[in-house]
Design a protein around this motif. Sequence first.
Motif, PDB file in Angstrom:
ATOM      1  N   ALA A 183       6.755  -3.369  -9.913  1.00 39.59           N
ATOM      2  CA  ALA A 183       5.339  -3.271  -9.524  1.00 39.59           C
ATOM      3  C   ALA A 183       4.455  -3.021 -10.732  1.00 39.59           C
ATOM      4  O   ALA A 183       3.387  -3.616 -10.873  1.00 39.59           O
ATOM      5  CB  ALA A 183       5.162  -2.156  -8.492  1.00 39.59           C
ATOM      6  N   LYS A 184       4.890  -2.159 -11.627  1.00 36.47           N
ATOM      7  CA  LYS A 184       4.092  -1.844 -12.823  1.00 36.47           C
ATOM      8  C   LYS A 184       3.962  -3.053 -13.743  1.00 36.47           C
ATOM      9  O   LYS A 184       2.892  -3.315 -14.285  1.00 36.47           O
ATOM     10  CB  LYS A 184       4.717  -0.685 -13.594  1.00 36.47           C
ATOM     11  CG  LYS A 184       4.430   0.668 -13.003  1.00 36.47           C
ATOM     12  CD  LYS A 184       5.047   1.744 -13.878  1.00 36.47           C
ATOM     13  CE  LYS A 184       4.743   3.126 -13.347  1.00 36.47           C
ATOM     14  NZ  LYS A 184       5.365   4.181 -14.174  1.00 36.47           N
ATOM     15  N   ARG A 236       0.839  -1.211   0.000  1.00 36.60           N
ATOM     16  CA  ARG A 236       0.000   0.000   0.000  1.00 36.60           C
ATOM     17  C   ARG A 236       0.868   1.253   0.000  1.00 36.60           C
ATOM     18  O   ARG A 236       0.566   2.223  -0.696  1.00 36.60           O
ATOM     19  CB  ARG A 236      -0.938  -0.002   1.202  1.00 36.60           C
ATOM     20  CG  ARG A 236      -2.071  -1.030   1.066  1.00 36.60           C
ATOM     21  CD  ARG A 236      -3.009  -1.004   2.247  1.00 36.60           C
ATOM     22  NE  ARG A 236      -3.630   0.310   2.369  1.00 36.60           N
ATOM     23  CZ  ARG A 236      -3.921   0.892   3.531  1.00 36.60           C
ATOM     24  NH1 ARG A 236      -3.678   0.286   4.665  1.00 36.60           N
ATOM     25  NH2 ARG A 236      -4.477   2.084   3.555  1.00 36.60           N
ATOM     26  N   GLY A 255       0.667  -3.954 -11.304  1.00 33.93           N
ATOM     27  CA  GLY A 255       0.047  -2.823 -11.989  1.00 33.93           C
ATOM     28  C   GLY A 255      -0.606  -3.232 -13.302  1.00 33.93           C
ATOM     29  O   GLY A 255      -1.731  -2.844 -13.596  1.00 33.93           O
ATOM     30  N   HIS A 291       2.412   1.608  -3.500  1.00 34.15           N
ATOM     31  CA  HIS A 291       1.392   2.043  -4.454  1.00 34.15           C
ATOM     32  C   HIS A 291       1.155   3.543  -4.318  1.00 34.15           C
ATOM     33  O   HIS A 291       1.072   4.279  -5.308  1.00 34.15           O
ATOM     34  CB  HIS A 291       0.088   1.257  -4.231  1.00 34.15           C
ATOM     35  CG  HIS A 291      -0.993   1.633  -5.182  1.00 34.15           C
ATOM     36  ND1 HIS A 291      -2.132   2.289  -4.786  1.00 34.15           N
ATOM     37  CD2 HIS A 291      -1.099   1.468  -6.523  1.00 34.15           C
ATOM     38  CE1 HIS A 291      -2.898   2.504  -5.827  1.00 34.15           C
ATOM     39  NE2 HIS A 291      -2.297   2.018  -6.896  1.00 34.15           N
TER      40      HIS A 291
END
Length: 196
Positions: free
Chosen positions: A144-145, A76, A149, A79
Motif C-alpha cells: 500500500a505504501k 479504507r 501511499g 488505510h
Amino acid sequence: MENRDSAETADRISENLYRVGMKAGSSDLVDVSDVPEAAMEEIAQLMNALARLREAETLLSEASRKYMKLSEQDMRALHYLIVAKRQGEIVTPGMIAAHLRISAASTTKLLNRLERDNHITRRLHPRDRRAFVIEVTPETEASAKQTVGRQQARRFYAAARLTSEERAAVTRFLTDMAEEISLTRADWAGTTVSEG
C-alpha cells in the motif's frame, strides 16, 4: 471520427459543469444576485478545479483497488490500520466499525475476508482478553505504501509550493466548503448507518 467528436463534447461538458446555470443573477440553486460576472467566472474555474481533483482521486482510488484486488471499504479499513500503526495505536473491530460506519456483522465479514487474503492479523488484546487487536500485515502495508501511499503523498508537493498565507486561505476555503455541504445542513438526508 465519431469517438473524437464524442470525447471533445464530453470535455466541453466537463469544463462547463459549474458555468451552466451560474450566470450572475440566474441560478436556481444559490442566490448569486450580488456576485459580479467576473467573480462568477473565477468561481466556475475553482469549482471545475475541485471536480478535476475529485476525478483524479477517484481514478487513483479505482486503480489502487484494482491493483490490490480490494473493495473501497477494504482499502479504507487498511488505510485506517496503517495510520493507527504509525501512531502506535491499538485497533479493535469496534473501532473499525465506527470508522467505516458499518455494523458489527459487516465488520466481521470484512475482517474475515481481509484475514483470509493475508491483509490483516488478529490477536488477543493485551489488556482485555475478550477483545481482539487488528493489525495490517507487513506485506500489505509495504504494498500500500509503495503504490497508493506514494502517489497520494505527492499532494504534499502542491501544498509545499504555496506560501503560508495561501495555505491558510486554502485551508479556510476547504473547511468552509466542507461545512457548507455537510449533511447536517440537508433536511432530506438521514443519518443511517451503512451496511456495507
